[in-house]
Design an enzyme around this catalytic site. Structure first.
Site, PDB file in Angstrom:
ATOM      1  CG  HIS A  89      -8.487  39.965 -57.197  1.00 24.70           C
ATOM      2  ND1 HIS A  89      -9.072  40.362 -58.320  1.00 24.70           N
ATOM      3  CD2 HIS A  89      -9.431  39.315 -56.611  1.00 24.70           C
ATOM      4  CE1 HIS A  89     -10.273  41.135 -58.080  1.00 24.70           C
ATOM      5  NE2 HIS A  89     -10.964  40.083 -56.652  1.00 24.70           N
ATOM      6  CD  GLU A  92      -7.051  39.624 -60.948  1.00 26.53           C
ATOM      7  OE1 GLU A  92      -6.758  40.964 -60.507  1.00 26.53           O
ATOM      8  OE2 GLU A  92      -8.218  38.650 -60.827  1.00 26.53           O
ATOM      9  CG  HIS A 227      -8.117  44.034 -60.313  1.00 28.79           C
ATOM     10  ND1 HIS A 227      -8.414  43.644 -59.852  1.00 28.79           N
ATOM     11  CD2 HIS A 227      -7.699  45.351 -60.457  1.00 28.79           C
ATOM     12  CE1 HIS A 227      -8.756  44.109 -58.938  1.00 28.79           C
ATOM     13  NE2 HIS A 227      -8.678  44.825 -58.850  1.00 28.79           N
ATOM     14  CD  GLU A 321      -9.841  42.940 -64.909  1.00 28.70           C
ATOM     15  OE1 GLU A 321      -8.510  42.675 -64.911  1.00 28.70           O
ATOM     16  OE2 GLU A 321     -10.699  42.912 -63.405  1.00 28.70           O
TER      17      GLU A 321
HETATM   18 ZN   LIG Z   1      -8.648  41.104 -60.446  1.00 27.47          ZN
END
Ligand SMILES: [Zn+2]
Length: 485
Positions: A89, A92, A227, A321
Site C-alpha cells: 500500500h 503505508e 503495513h 500493521e
Molecule cells: Zn496496508
C-alpha cells in the site's frame, strides 16, 4: 537533561545502523534514493549481498530486492529462504524505511562479526523488498507525512497502484477455491491449489505478476508483509469461510503456528502486545488480544497475499500493521526502527523452528516435489529442488510422513522449545521413474544466476534428450560395474 539524553540515544541508534548510507537527519527515500541506499549497502557488504529486481511497476519503476546471505545468488541445499516485503500500500511507508534500516543493520553487524546476525546471515537466505508499490509511494510522498496523521485523513491517496488496484488483494483467490470444495464435500487438496483459469483471464497488475513469479522461483519458507494504519500482527485466513462471514474467525490448519508467529512479532514490540500501553487507531481500532488478529475476524478479504501464500506455495506469511500513522514524521524514524528492530529479528529467526531435512530416493538423490505431511495438520508442504524441506511447527511430538506418488516413509519427529529446527530426513525406495522426475526438475536452469533476476526458460526437449543419454549411461554402468545394489 533527560531530553538531551534521549536525543543522544536516538542519534547513536541511528548512527549504529548506518553503514554505507547517508548519515544526518533521518528522511524518507524516493524511488531513486531507495535504489541508491540499497546499492550503498550492497557496496558496503559485497560478499553477503545481491541486488536484483523482480520486474517493474505499471509506471516502469523497478521492484528492487536486496538479498542478504553468506552465498548470495544461490540456494544452498538445506538453507531456508525468508522474505520481508513492504509498502504494497503506497501510502503505508514505515515498512519501506524499516527494511532499509534492517539491510544496513545486517550488513554492519555482520562486518562486526556480531554472533546473532552472523548466524542469521550464514544460515538463512534473506530477501528484502522495501517497496512493492513504488508508484503509489511517489503519489503519497507528494502529500507528505503531515497528510496521513490518522487513518481517515486523505484516506487512500497513493494506497493503490497507478491503475487503482489494491495490490494486497490482487492475488489468486485460493481461499474461495478451498472453501467451495470443502462446502461441496469435494476431495480437498490442502496445498499448492491450482489457480483458477478465471484469474488469468482478468487484468492482473504488473506488480502482482512479478510477485507471483518471484514466489514460484524461490522456495520461501516464511515472510511478512509490512503495513501501517493499525498496530497488530495479522495472520490468515483473510477470507471468511462462508460468503456471509464478514468478520468471523477463519482458521487455517496451522492456526496454532500462525498465532505463535504473529505473537513473536507482537511480544517483541514495546506496545503491540501490551493492551494497556497500546495506542488505538480511530476506526481501525481492534481489540488487543495480545497484539495479534486473525485477518477474517477483522474483516473478510478475498484474494489476499497471505491466503495465496499459504494455499498456493510453501510460504507462511503474516501482515504486520506497524502503527496508526501511515506516514510518520521523518524525525520519528530512528525511534520506530528501535521499536521494530528486535521484532523484525525475532520474527526472522522463526524460519528456523520446526523440522527440516531432505527427502531422498534409495540412490541418495534429493527428490523435489515430494510432500511432507504432519498428522493432525491438514496442510502439507513440498520439497524444493534438492529434496530439501522446512516444516515450521510449534514444539511437540509429531508423526510425519514424506510421500511421493505411492512411496512413503513415516517417522516420529520431536520439536523442542528452544532448539533450532530438528533434522528429520526421509528415504523413499523408488524406481528409475523417480530418478527421471528428479533429473527433469534439476535441469530447470538456475534463474538466480541471471543478473536481472528474470526467470530463464525451461527447455523440456533438451532436458529429456540429456536425460535419455544420462540414463542410458547409468543403466550400462549399473549392469556392468555396479553390483552392490
Ligand atoms: Zn496496508
Amino acid at each position: 537533561m533527560m531530553m538531551v539524553g534521549a536525543t543522544l540515544v536516538v542519534l547513536l541508534l541511528w548512527c549504529s545502523a548506518s553503514v554505507g548510507v547517508e548519515t544526518g537527519r533521518p528522511r524518507y527515500h524516493n524511488t531513486a534514493e531507495m535504489e541508491a541506499a540499497l546499492r550503498a549497502v550492497a557496496d558496503a557488504c559485497p560478499d553477503i549481498t545481491r541486488l536484483y529486481s523482480i520486474g517493474t511497476s505499471e509506471e516502469g519503476r523497478e521492484l528492487w530486492v536486496l538479498e542478504i546471505s553468506d552465498n548470495p545468488g544461490q540456494h544452498e541445499p538445506g538453507e531456508p529462504e525468508f522474505r520481508y516485503t513492504a509498502n504494497i500500500h503506497g501510502n503505508e511507508v514505515l515498512g519501506r524505511e524499516l527494511l532499509l534500516y534492517l539491510a544496513n543493520y545486517l550488513c554492519s553487524r555482520y562486518q562486526a562479526a556480531e554472533s546473532r546476525v552472523t548466524r542469521l546471515v550464514d544460515e538463512t537466505r534473506i530477501h528484502l523488498i522495501p517497496s512493492l508499490n513504488p508508484d503509489g509511494y511517489e503519489k503519497a510522498a507528494e502529500l507528505g507525512h503531515q497528510s496521513y496523521r490518522t487513518s481517515s485523513a486523505h484516506g487512500d491517496y497513493g494506497r493503490y497502484n497507478t491503475r487503482g488496484v489494491n495490490l494486497y488483494r490482487d492475488f489468486p483467490g485460493l481461499g474461495k477455491v478451498l472453501f467451495t470444495n470443502r462446502n461441496n464435500n469435494h476431495k480437498v487438496q490442502n496445498n499448492h491449489l491450482r489457480i483458477p483459469d478465471s484469474y488469468w483471464s482478468r487484468q492482473i497488475a504488473n506488480e502482482t505478476k512479478a510477485f507471483l513469479k518471484w514466489a514460484e522461483i524461490y522456495p520461501f519458507v516464511l515472510g511478512a508483509n509490512l503495513h501501517g494504519g493499525s498496530l497488530v500482527a495479522v495472520y490468515p485466513f483473510d477470507l471468511g469461510q462462508n460468503p456471509s462471514d464478514l468478520s468471523s474467525y477463519s482458521a487455517t490448519a496451522d492456526d496454532e503456528l500462525y498465532r505463535h508467529l504473529a505473537g513473536t512479532y507482537a511480544r517483541a514490540h514495546p506496545t503491540m502486545a501490551k493492551c494497556g500501553a497500546r495506542v488505538t487507531c480511530d476506526n481501525l481500532n481492534t481489540t488487543c488480544n495480545g497484539g495479534i488478529k486473525n485477518g477474517a475476524s477483522w474483516f473478510s478479504v478475498p484474494g489476499s497475499l497471505l491466503d495465496y501464500s499459504y494455499l498456493g506455495t510453501n510460504a507462511m506469511e503474516v501482515a504486520l500493521e506497524l502503527g496508526c500513522d501511515k506516514f510518520p514524521a521523518p524525525d520519528e524514524l530512528p525511534r520506530l526502527w528501535n521499536d521494530n528492530r528486535e521484532p523484525l529479528l525475532s520474527y526472522l529467526e522463526q524460519v528456523h523452528i520446526g523440522i527440516k531435512g531432505f527427502v531422498r530416493n534409495n540412490k541418495g538423490h534429493g527428490m523435489p516435489g515430494a510432500a511432507i505431511s504432519v498428522q493432525g495438520i491438514q496442510h502439507d508442504i513440498t520439497t524444493a529442488k534438492d529434496g530439501d524441506y522446512w516444516r515450521l511447527l510449534v514444539p511437540g511430538t509429531y508423526r510425519v510422513t514424506a510421500y511421493w506418488k505411492s512411496y512413503e516413509e513415516t517417522k516420529t519427529c520431536e520439536v523442542t522449545r528452544d532448539g533450532p529446527a530438528t533434522t528429520c530426513d526421509f528415504t523413499l525406495h523408488t524406481d528409475l521413474t523417480s530418478d527421471m522426475h528428479s533429473f527433469l526438475k534439476n535441469n530447470i536452469p538456475d534463474v538466480e544466476a541471471s543478473p536481472s533476476g528474470v526467470a530463464g526458460q525451461y527447455q523440456p526437449c533438451a532436458a529429456i534428450a540429456a536425460y535419455l543419454i544420462t540414463s542410458t549411461v547409468t543403466i550400462l554402468y549399473t549392469i556392468y560395474w555396479d553390483n552392490d545394489s
